[in-house]
Design a protein around this motif. Sequence first.
Motif, PDB file in Angstrom:
ATOM      1  N   LYS A 412       0.830  -1.467   0.019  1.00  0.00           N
ATOM      2  CA  LYS A 412      -0.017  -0.103  -0.122  1.00  0.00           C
ATOM      3  C   LYS A 412       0.786   1.393  -0.167  1.00  0.00           C
ATOM      4  O   LYS A 412       0.572   2.253  -0.652  1.00  0.00           O
ATOM      5  CB  LYS A 412      -0.914  -0.035   1.277  1.00  0.00           C
ATOM      6  N   ALA A 413       1.676   1.058   0.999  1.00  0.00           N
ATOM      7  CA  ALA A 413       2.663   2.527   1.011  1.00  0.00           C
ATOM      8  C   ALA A 413       3.566   2.598  -0.496  1.00  0.00           C
ATOM      9  O   ALA A 413       3.832   3.701  -0.788  1.00  0.00           O
ATOM     10  CB  ALA A 413       3.800   2.280   1.937  1.00  0.00           C
ATOM     11  N   VAL A 414       4.073   1.549  -1.062  1.00  0.00           N
ATOM     12  CA  VAL A 414       4.597   1.696  -2.342  1.00  0.00           C
ATOM     13  C   VAL A 414       3.648   2.193  -3.390  1.00  0.00           C
ATOM     14  O   VAL A 414       4.044   3.191  -4.167  1.00  0.00           O
ATOM     15  CB  VAL A 414       5.000   0.119  -2.895  1.00  0.00           C
ATOM     16  N   LYS A 415       2.343   1.727  -3.348  1.00  0.00           N
ATOM     17  CA  LYS A 415       1.398   2.283  -4.414  1.00  0.00           C
ATOM     18  C   LYS A 415       1.302   4.107  -4.064  1.00  0.00           C
ATOM     19  O   LYS A 415       1.015   4.621  -4.813  1.00  0.00           O
ATOM     20  CB  LYS A 415       0.230   1.712  -4.188  1.00  0.00           C
ATOM     21  N   GLU A 416       1.096   4.104  -2.822  1.00  0.00           N
ATOM     22  CA  GLU A 416       1.184   5.799  -2.392  1.00  0.00           C
ATOM     23  C   GLU A 416       2.328   6.625  -3.093  1.00  0.00           C
ATOM     24  O   GLU A 416       2.060   7.482  -3.802  1.00  0.00           O
ATOM     25  CB  GLU A 416       1.317   5.894  -0.915  1.00  0.00           C
ATOM     26  N   ALA A 417       3.355   5.895  -2.953  1.00  0.00           N
ATOM     27  CA  ALA A 417       4.675   6.504  -3.667  1.00  0.00           C
ATOM     28  C   ALA A 417       4.466   6.716  -5.227  1.00  0.00           C
ATOM     29  O   ALA A 417       4.671   7.617  -5.620  1.00  0.00           O
ATOM     30  CB  ALA A 417       5.998   5.950  -3.119  1.00  0.00           C
ATOM     31  N   GLN A 418       4.049   5.710  -5.702  1.00  0.00           N
ATOM     32  CA  GLN A 418       4.021   5.658  -7.208  1.00  0.00           C
ATOM     33  C   GLN A 418       2.861   6.611  -7.591  1.00  0.00           C
ATOM     34  O   GLN A 418       2.946   7.135  -8.475  1.00  0.00           O
ATOM     35  CB  GLN A 418       3.363   4.108  -7.730  1.00  0.00           C
ATOM     36  N   LYS A 419       1.699   6.703  -6.766  1.00  0.00           N
ATOM     37  CA  LYS A 419       0.622   7.776  -7.235  1.00  0.00           C
ATOM     38  C   LYS A 419       1.405   9.195  -6.804  1.00  0.00           C
ATOM     39  O   LYS A 419       1.130   9.796  -7.736  1.00  0.00           O
ATOM     40  CB  LYS A 419      -0.345   7.456  -6.049  1.00  0.00           C
ATOM     41  N   LEU A 420       1.967   9.450  -5.785  1.00  0.00           N
ATOM     42  CA  LEU A 420       2.522  10.576  -5.655  1.00  0.00           C
ATOM     43  C   LEU A 420       3.448  11.192  -6.547  1.00  0.00           C
ATOM     44  O   LEU A 420       3.668  12.410  -6.869  1.00  0.00           O
ATOM     45  CB  LEU A 420       3.097  11.024  -4.238  1.00  0.00           C
ATOM     46  N   PHE A 421       4.148  10.221  -7.153  1.00  0.00           N
ATOM     47  CA  PHE A 421       5.176  10.643  -8.010  1.00  0.00           C
ATOM     48  C   PHE A 421       4.749  11.152  -9.075  1.00  0.00           C
ATOM     49  O   PHE A 421       5.583  11.814  -9.716  1.00  0.00           O
ATOM     50  CB  PHE A 421       6.093   9.287  -8.445  1.00  0.00           C
ATOM     51  N   LYS A 422       3.541  11.257  -9.604  1.00  0.00           N
ATOM     52  CA  LYS A 422       3.109  11.753 -10.649  1.00  0.00           C
ATOM     53  C   LYS A 422       2.629  13.116 -10.386  1.00  0.00           C
ATOM     54  O   LYS A 422       2.782  14.002 -11.360  1.00  0.00           O
ATOM     55  CB  LYS A 422       1.674  10.912 -10.949  1.00  0.00           C
ATOM     56  N   ASP A 423       2.560  13.502  -9.191  1.00  0.00           N
ATOM     57  CA  ASP A 423       2.287  15.036  -8.843  1.00  0.00           C
ATOM     58  C   ASP A 423       3.726  15.569  -8.437  1.00  0.00           C
ATOM     59  O   ASP A 423       3.872  16.019  -7.622  1.00  0.00           O
ATOM     60  CB  ASP A 423       1.399  14.881  -7.752  1.00  0.00           C
ATOM     61  N   LYS A 424       4.315  16.168  -9.555  1.00  0.00           N
ATOM     62  CA  LYS A 424       5.471  16.474  -9.577  1.00  0.00           C
ATOM     63  C   LYS A 424       5.671  17.728  -8.460  1.00  0.00           C
ATOM     64  O   LYS A 424       6.781  17.843  -7.690  1.00  0.00           O
ATOM     65  CB  LYS A 424       6.093  17.034 -10.859  1.00  0.00           C
ATOM     66  N   LYS A 425       4.680  18.454  -8.603  1.00  0.00           N
ATOM     67  CA  LYS A 425       4.599  19.806  -7.756  1.00  0.00           C
ATOM     68  C   LYS A 425       4.906  19.367  -6.244  1.00  0.00           C
ATOM     69  O   LYS A 425       5.478  19.910  -5.477  1.00  0.00           O
ATOM     70  CB  LYS A 425       3.462  20.807  -7.902  1.00  0.00           C
ATOM     71  N   LYS A 426       3.842  18.337  -5.698  1.00  0.00           N
ATOM     72  CA  LYS A 426       3.693  18.061  -4.642  1.00  0.00           C
ATOM     73  C   LYS A 426       4.962  17.323  -4.041  1.00  0.00           C
ATOM     74  O   LYS A 426       5.522  17.411  -2.858  1.00  0.00           O
ATOM     75  CB  LYS A 426       2.461  17.253  -4.409  1.00  0.00           C
ATOM     76  N   TRP A 427       5.390  16.520  -4.948  1.00  0.00           N
ATOM     77  CA  TRP A 427       6.528  15.732  -4.933  1.00  0.00           C
ATOM     78  C   TRP A 427       7.751  16.814  -4.493  1.00  0.00           C
ATOM     79  O   TRP A 427       8.556  16.391  -3.451  1.00  0.00           O
ATOM     80  CB  TRP A 427       6.895  14.802  -5.899  1.00  0.00           C
ATOM     81  N   SER A 428       7.843  17.598  -5.048  1.00  0.00           N
ATOM     82  CA  SER A 428       9.117  18.339  -5.034  1.00  0.00           C
ATOM     83  C   SER A 428       8.886  19.404  -3.967  1.00  0.00           C
ATOM     84  O   SER A 428       9.965  19.506  -3.262  1.00  0.00           O
ATOM     85  CB  SER A 428       9.126  19.406  -6.207  1.00  0.00           C
ATOM     86  N   SER A 429       7.745  19.628  -3.394  1.00  0.00           N
ATOM     87  CA  SER A 429       7.452  20.598  -2.106  1.00  0.00           C
ATOM     88  C   SER A 429       7.785  19.558  -0.978  1.00  0.00           C
ATOM     89  O   SER A 429       8.531  19.853   0.231  1.00  0.00           O
ATOM     90  CB  SER A 429       6.243  21.335  -2.177  1.00  0.00           C
ATOM     91  N   VAL A 430       7.421  18.442  -0.886  1.00  0.00           N
ATOM     92  CA  VAL A 430       8.003  17.450   0.151  1.00  0.00           C
ATOM     93  C   VAL A 430       9.231  17.315   0.327  1.00  0.00           C
ATOM     94  O   VAL A 430      10.145  17.282   1.511  1.00  0.00           O
ATOM     95  CB  VAL A 430       7.270  15.691  -0.213  1.00  0.00           C
ATOM     96  N   VAL A 431      10.050  17.175  -0.878  1.00  0.00           N
ATOM     97  CA  VAL A 431      11.522  16.588  -0.803  1.00  0.00           C
ATOM     98  C   VAL A 431      12.341  18.036  -0.574  1.00  0.00           C
ATOM     99  O   VAL A 431      13.047  18.123   0.588  1.00  0.00           O
ATOM    100  CB  VAL A 431      11.740  16.700  -2.396  1.00  0.00           C
TER     101      VAL A 431
END
Length: 458
Positions: A412-431
């Motif tokens: 489930k957590a892996v799938k969350e990561a795969q989903k969020l990776f598509k949202d580049k803006k959110k990903w980059s703000s978390v990073v």
Amino acid sequence: MNIAFCSSEVYPFAKTGGLADVSGALPLSLAALGHNVKIFMPWYKGIEPDKHFDDFGIINHQGVEVVFIKNDHFFKRDYLYTTSQGDYPDNLERFSFFSRQVLKALKELNFAPDIIHNNDWQTSLISVYLKVFYKNDDFFQNTKTVLTIHNLVFQGIFDKKHFSCLDIGWDYFNMHFLEFWGKINLLKGGIIFSDTITTVSPTYAKQIQKKEFGCGLEGVLKEKKENLTGILNGIDYNVWNPKSDKLIYKNYSQSLKKKSENKLSLQKEAGLAQDKNFLLFGMVSRLTEQKGLDILTEAIDSILDKSQLIILGLGDPKYHKILKEKRKNNKDKFALFIDFDETLAHKIYAASDVFLLPSRFEPCGLSQMISFKYGTIPLVNLTGGLADTVSDISRGGGGFTFKKYSKNNLIKAVKEAQKLFKDKKKWSSVVKENMKKDFSWKRAAKQFLKLYQGLTGS
Ligand code: ADP
């Protein structure tokens, strides 16, 4: 304050895991706060001290003296504790010798310590010998001992037929001292004889007092609970910093573009398909059940379904075999290095998008803190130190998390990561938020000093 810090491995001189990182960094931070610190470790193969004495050698390491205890027969070997054939059969003799010699070396150096800080079973006997052999010695009159437990699973358990090599009377071989289910248990001795005990995270300090995580010592630890503290480890930003790290392909700080150049280069080096839009999961770890290898190997197909995976590690041959098998049909998606390789480790932290830490239990864990700094989002089981350092992105935190240890929750957590990776803006703000987090040793060093001061009354 005079502090003698004793450890069986210290980065950069010898390392098999997190203990070396801690021992290479915490003493330097204590020294930076104005204290006299000396590190004591065995003189392993490949170490070349600057100064030579009969029983030890010394190197000045960034202003702190490291004292290497000499015994070529015991220490100049290819490995620290274990070969592919199993543990060295004379580990009890090796580390009891080391422990006795540390106390002798302190006297020879005329370094009367206020604190002797021991780590894990390998140095536990120092606290025992201090109380047994030096009780009435003026030199150690003001010395207090601290024992840090880095992982309770490793206790230094030996057959009682070797007890005589400890050089202490059989009256110490009973359940109140070193005896444990008919065997010798060095860590138990360290817990009983040290003035205070610490472990490497507040959550783990609570967990080890219970049966599930106590590894049979929960009773002994509970008895000492007034003297048991959890102090979270830090990481050394002189070693772990993508801005200055000489081992990675391209230095970066907040630029994700430069970070992705590391990904492209590692994909190439590791034989993976080169594309920065592939989500890359990384793992650098001992390949053991503790680190979640049982559920990870079951979840690999789900990971490889939409992403790439790179694993660097050594451990249980059972998992080496399963991973090699998995790799056979997935060579452009799954790179595997059964090895211990400092340079490749740094490259994986820098190149990966997500760092996997699905540990069954984790006393502290350093990789999640390193990952934060390298802009690599950790995916963790919320146990021990992982629970103290990572919270879920859905709650404003910086990681992908799961709570109950299971293959399905990991997936489930892996799938969350795969989903969020598509949202580049959110990903980059978390990073970017993660990269600002501060897990430097200064905080921990101050907590240790407070503990030392409480013990010595200074
Ligand atoms: P451990 O329980 O193994 O001590 P920690 O998370 O406390 O785990 O620390 C592990 C340290 O060892 C980290 O610095 C990690 O990057 C490093 N490490 C683990 N396995 C390898 C490997 N195969 N090659 C290089 N570094 C490794």
